[in-house]
Motif scaffolding. Structure first.
Motif, PDB file in Angstrom:
ATOM      1  N   ASN A 141       3.976   5.931  -5.354  1.00  7.53           N
ATOM      2  CA  ASN A 141       3.971   6.007  -6.821  1.00  7.53           C
ATOM      3  C   ASN A 141       2.849   6.899  -7.324  1.00  7.53           C
ATOM      4  O   ASN A 141       3.034   7.687  -8.255  1.00  7.53           O
ATOM      5  CB  ASN A 141       3.848   4.608  -7.427  1.00  7.53           C
ATOM      6  N   CYS A 142       1.687   6.799  -6.715  1.00  8.20           N
ATOM      7  CA  CYS A 142       0.556   7.649  -7.119  1.00  8.20           C
ATOM      8  C   CYS A 142       0.845   9.120  -6.845  1.00  8.20           C
ATOM      9  O   CYS A 142       0.490   9.985  -7.649  1.00  8.20           O
ATOM     10  CB  CYS A 142      -0.718   7.204  -6.403  1.00  8.20           C
ATOM     11  N   ALA A 197       2.181  14.472  -8.964  1.00  7.70           N
ATOM     12  CA  ALA A 197       3.058  15.644  -9.040  1.00  7.70           C
ATOM     13  C   ALA A 197       3.552  15.863 -10.468  1.00  7.70           C
ATOM     14  O   ALA A 197       3.578  17.008 -10.958  1.00  7.70           O
ATOM     15  CB  ALA A 197       4.241  15.471  -8.089  1.00  7.70           C
ATOM     16  N   ASP A 198       3.931  14.782 -11.160  1.00  6.28           N
ATOM     17  CA  ASP A 198       4.385  14.910 -12.550  1.00  6.28           C
ATOM     18  C   ASP A 198       3.268  15.419 -13.452  1.00  6.28           C
ATOM     19  O   ASP A 198       3.502  16.261 -14.328  1.00  6.28           O
ATOM     20  CB  ASP A 198       4.899  13.567 -13.069  1.00  6.28           C
ATOM     21  N   ALA A 199       2.064  14.921 -13.249  1.00 11.33           N
ATOM     22  CA  ALA A 199       0.935  15.365 -14.070  1.00 11.33           C
ATOM     23  C   ALA A 199       0.649  16.851 -13.856  1.00 11.33           C
ATOM     24  O   ALA A 199       0.374  17.586 -14.811  1.00 11.33           O
ATOM     25  CB  ALA A 199      -0.298  14.534 -13.748  1.00 11.33           C
ATOM     26  N   LYS A 200       0.723  17.288 -12.598  1.00 10.92           N
ATOM     27  CA  LYS A 200       0.505  18.714 -12.323  1.00 10.92           C
ATOM     28  C   LYS A 200       1.581  19.572 -12.978  1.00 10.92           C
ATOM     29  O   LYS A 200       1.290  20.636 -13.527  1.00 10.92           O
ATOM     30  CB  LYS A 200       0.463  18.957 -10.817  1.00 10.92           C
ATOM     31  N   ALA A 201       2.833  19.110 -12.953  1.00  6.66           N
ATOM     32  CA  ALA A 201       3.926  19.862 -13.581  1.00  6.66           C
ATOM     33  C   ALA A 201       3.711  19.937 -15.098  1.00  6.66           C
ATOM     34  O   ALA A 201       3.915  21.000 -15.704  1.00  6.66           O
ATOM     35  CB  ALA A 201       5.266  19.208 -13.261  1.00  6.66           C
ATOM     36  N   TYR A 230       0.836  -1.207   0.000  1.00  3.12           N
ATOM     37  CA  TYR A 230       0.000   0.000   0.000  1.00  3.12           C
ATOM     38  C   TYR A 230       0.869   1.254   0.000  1.00  3.12           C
ATOM     39  O   TYR A 230       0.616   2.195  -0.755  1.00  3.12           O
ATOM     40  CB  TYR A 230      -0.923  -0.021   1.220  1.00  3.12           C
ATOM     41  N   THR A 231       1.904   1.258   0.843  1.00  4.71           N
ATOM     42  CA  THR A 231       2.778   2.426   0.930  1.00  4.71           C
ATOM     43  C   THR A 231       3.494   2.669  -0.398  1.00  4.71           C
ATOM     44  O   THR A 231       3.589   3.806  -0.863  1.00  4.71           O
ATOM     45  CB  THR A 231       3.805   2.238   2.066  1.00  4.71           C
TER      46      THR A 231
END
Length: 98
Positions: free
Chosen positions: A57-58, A63-67, A51-52
Motif C-alpha cells: 500500500n505504501c 507511486a501515485d504521489a510521484k505521478a 507487513y507485506t
C-alpha cells in the motif's frame, strides 16, 4: 560459627533447581514448548502478511504521489512557457507600435 540458615537455603535451592530441571525436561513440558513455538510461528506469519500488505500500500501511495507531482510540474512548466510567450508577444507588439 556455621550459619545453618544459609546452608539450609543453599540446599533447598539445589533441590528445587534439580526438581525444576526434571520438570522442564519432561514430555509434557516439551509438548507445551512445541505448542508455544508453533503459536509463535503463526504469529510471525500473520505479522509478515500484515507487513507485506502495508508495504504494498505504501508503494502504491508513493507511486501515485510521484505521478501527481509530475503532472503538477508539467502544468507549471506549461504555464511558465505560456507566460513567457505572452510577455514576448507584448514586447514585440510594443516595439512594432513604437
Amino acid at each position: 560459627m556455621i550459619k545453618w540458615n544459609t546452608i539450609g537455603k543453599v540446599a533447598c535451592g539445589f533441590l528445587i533447581g534439580t526438581a525444576g530441571v526434571k520438570v522442564l525436561s519432561s514430555k509434557d513440558a516439551k509438548k507445551c514448548y512445541t505448542h508455544l513455538t508453533a503459536a509463535a510461528y503463526r504469529c510471525k506469519d500473520t505479522v509478515m502478511e500484515t507487513y507485506t500488505s502495508i508495504k504494498e500500500n505504501c508503494q502504491d501511495i508513493d507511486a501515485d504521489a510521484k505521478a501527481i507531482n509530475e503532472e503538477r510540474y508539467a502544468k507549471e512548466r506549461e504555464q511558465e512557457i505560456a507566460d513567457a510567450k505572452a510577455v514576448l508577444e507584448r514586447s514585440q507588439a510594443e516595439s512594432a507600435n513604437a
